[in-house]
Design a protein around this motif. Structure first.
Motif, short mmCIF file in Angstrom:
data_model
loop_
_atom_site.label_atom_id
_atom_site.label_comp_id
_atom_site.label_asym_id
_atom_site.label_seq_id
_atom_site.Cartn_x
_atom_site.Cartn_y
_atom_site.Cartn_z
N GLN A 162 -24.67 21.60 50.79
CA GLN A 162 -24.19 22.07 49.49
C GLN A 162 -25.06 21.55 48.36
O GLN A 162 -25.37 22.27 47.40
CB GLN A 162 -22.75 21.65 49.28
N TYR A 207 -27.13 31.85 52.19
CA TYR A 207 -26.14 32.18 53.21
C TYR A 207 -25.71 30.89 53.90
O TYR A 207 -26.47 29.92 53.96
CB TYR A 207 -26.73 33.13 54.26
N ALA A 208 -24.49 30.88 54.43
CA ALA A 208 -24.02 29.68 55.12
C ALA A 208 -22.98 30.04 56.17
O ALA A 208 -22.22 31.01 56.00
CB ALA A 208 -23.43 28.68 54.13
N PHE A 236 -22.40 23.49 56.52
CA PHE A 236 -22.41 23.50 55.05
C PHE A 236 -21.60 22.33 54.50
O PHE A 236 -20.67 22.50 53.71
CB PHE A 236 -21.87 24.84 54.52
N LEU A 245 -15.34 26.95 54.24
CA LEU A 245 -16.65 27.53 53.95
C LEU A 245 -16.55 28.51 52.78
O LEU A 245 -17.38 28.49 51.87
CB LEU A 245 -17.19 28.25 55.20
N ARG A 246 -15.55 29.36 52.79
CA ARG A 246 -15.38 30.32 51.70
C ARG A 246 -15.17 29.62 50.36
O ARG A 246 -15.72 30.03 49.34
CB ARG A 246 -14.21 31.26 52.01
N PRO A 285 -20.87 33.61 52.54
CA PRO A 285 -20.34 32.98 53.76
C PRO A 285 -20.49 33.91 54.95
O PRO A 285 -20.32 35.13 54.84
CB PRO A 285 -18.86 32.76 53.42
N ASN A 333 -16.28 26.80 49.52
CA ASN A 333 -17.51 26.10 49.12
C ASN A 333 -18.68 27.03 48.82
O ASN A 333 -19.73 26.57 48.37
CB ASN A 333 -17.93 25.12 50.22
N THR A 334 -18.50 28.32 49.08
CA THR A 334 -19.61 29.27 48.87
C THR A 334 -19.29 30.32 47.82
O THR A 334 -20.07 30.50 46.87
CB THR A 334 -19.97 29.99 50.19
N GLU A 335 -18.18 30.98 47.95
CA GLU A 335 -17.89 32.14 47.11
C GLU A 335 -17.85 31.83 45.61
O GLU A 335 -18.34 32.63 44.81
CB GLU A 335 -16.60 32.82 47.57
N ALA A 337 -28.25 23.60 48.36
CA ALA A 337 -28.02 24.96 47.86
C ALA A 337 -27.86 24.95 46.34
O ALA A 337 -28.46 25.77 45.63
CB ALA A 337 -26.79 25.55 48.53
N PHE A 391 -22.67 32.24 46.72
CA PHE A 391 -23.31 32.17 48.03
C PHE A 391 -22.59 33.11 49.00
O PHE A 391 -21.44 33.51 48.77
CB PHE A 391 -23.28 30.74 48.59
#
Length: 259
Positions: free
Chosen positions: A13, A31-32, A8, A40-41, A51, A43-45, A16, A49
């Motif tokens: 990113q 999902y990633a 990711f 990762l968290r 993680p 960049n997603t949460e 997404a 998204f």
């Protein structure tokens, strides 16, 4: 469609964010998984998204897997996922990897398409160059195209052209950004506020590209339409030619392609 990104980084990113921004998928359907859990968290949460701690956790939950790890990592990581990837739509965004290379690693029972996207996909104006040789079924390719075409122009090329097509599409945002910055600097030199100079240059670049895509006018004709005889623009064009503008652009592609 639920989409899982194996890796990711910046490109994943961008993809997404572009898909969600263009309402191609819901944030909760992205999902990633990646090596650095804390990163990762972060960049997603914030984007909604999901993680995942591992590929083994992620892949069973998704319909389409995007292989977005660094190319050098693929030989060690991807063969271990073979059994999980069976029955999934698998999309690679790893530069330098063709269907043939993946086929040697995974065998011919994985439904795989190799692509090279570019970063403007983040704002719904991207390009995804696709290798003509792939193992997706017609329905699977149509499903991929239906989702991803909302954020990018999908172009298919023969395998031997995937590299150069990816270079023109994928590397050019860096060159264009340099041109945008240079135009902005020139505006600042003559008194424009920097933010305004960048906005003017950015919109001019965006609009010119859109004119070409919509009207399919030859770039030379578009240039000629702005250059009045004895006018200001032709003097600028002449200065660019004296300084090897077009030759420099071609040589940049040569440098990447090893020519």
């Amino acid at each position: 469609m639920k989409i899982g990104f194996f890796g990711f980084g910046n490109m994943a990113q961008a993809m997404a964010k572009g898909l969600v921004g263009q309402n191609a998928v819901n944030p909760a359907d992205i999902y990633a998984c990646a090596r650095d859990w804390n990163k990762l968290r972060s960049n997603t949460e914030p984007f909604g998204f999901v993680p995942c701690e591992s590929a083994e956790q992620m892949i069973p939950q998704v319909d389409l897997v995007v292989i977005a790890v660094k190319p050098y990592m693929i030989p060690n990581l991807i063969p271990k996922l073979h059994d999980l990837l069976v029955g999934k739509i698998v999309i690679s965004v790893a530069a330098g990897y063709t269907y043939e290379a993946f086929n040697e690693l995974l065998g011919d029972d994985i439904h795989l398409l190799c692509t090279i996207p570019n970063t403007p996909i983040a704002v719904g104006e991207g390009i995804i160059v696709c290798e003509q040789t792939h193992s997706l079924t017609p329905d699977e390719f149509a499903a991929f195209e239906q989702v991803f075409s909302k954020a990018a122009c999908i172009e298919t090329v023969e395998s031997h052209l995937l590299g150069v097509a990816g270079t023109v599409a994928g590397c050019s945002p860096a060159f264009i950004s340099m041109f945008l910055e240079a135009l902005g600097d020139a505006g600042v030199k003559y008194g424009l506020p920097r933010a305004l100079a960048y906005r003017l240059a950015g919109q001019a670049l965006c609009g010119t590209g859109k004119m070409h895509i919509v009207h399919k006018t030859h770039p030379g004709a578009m240039k000629d339409a702005v250059c009045s005889p004895g006018g200001t623009t032709i003097r600028g064009v002449s200065a660019l030619e004296r300084n090897g503008f077009r030759a420099a652009v071609i040589e940049a592609i040569d440098a990447i392609e090893g020519k």
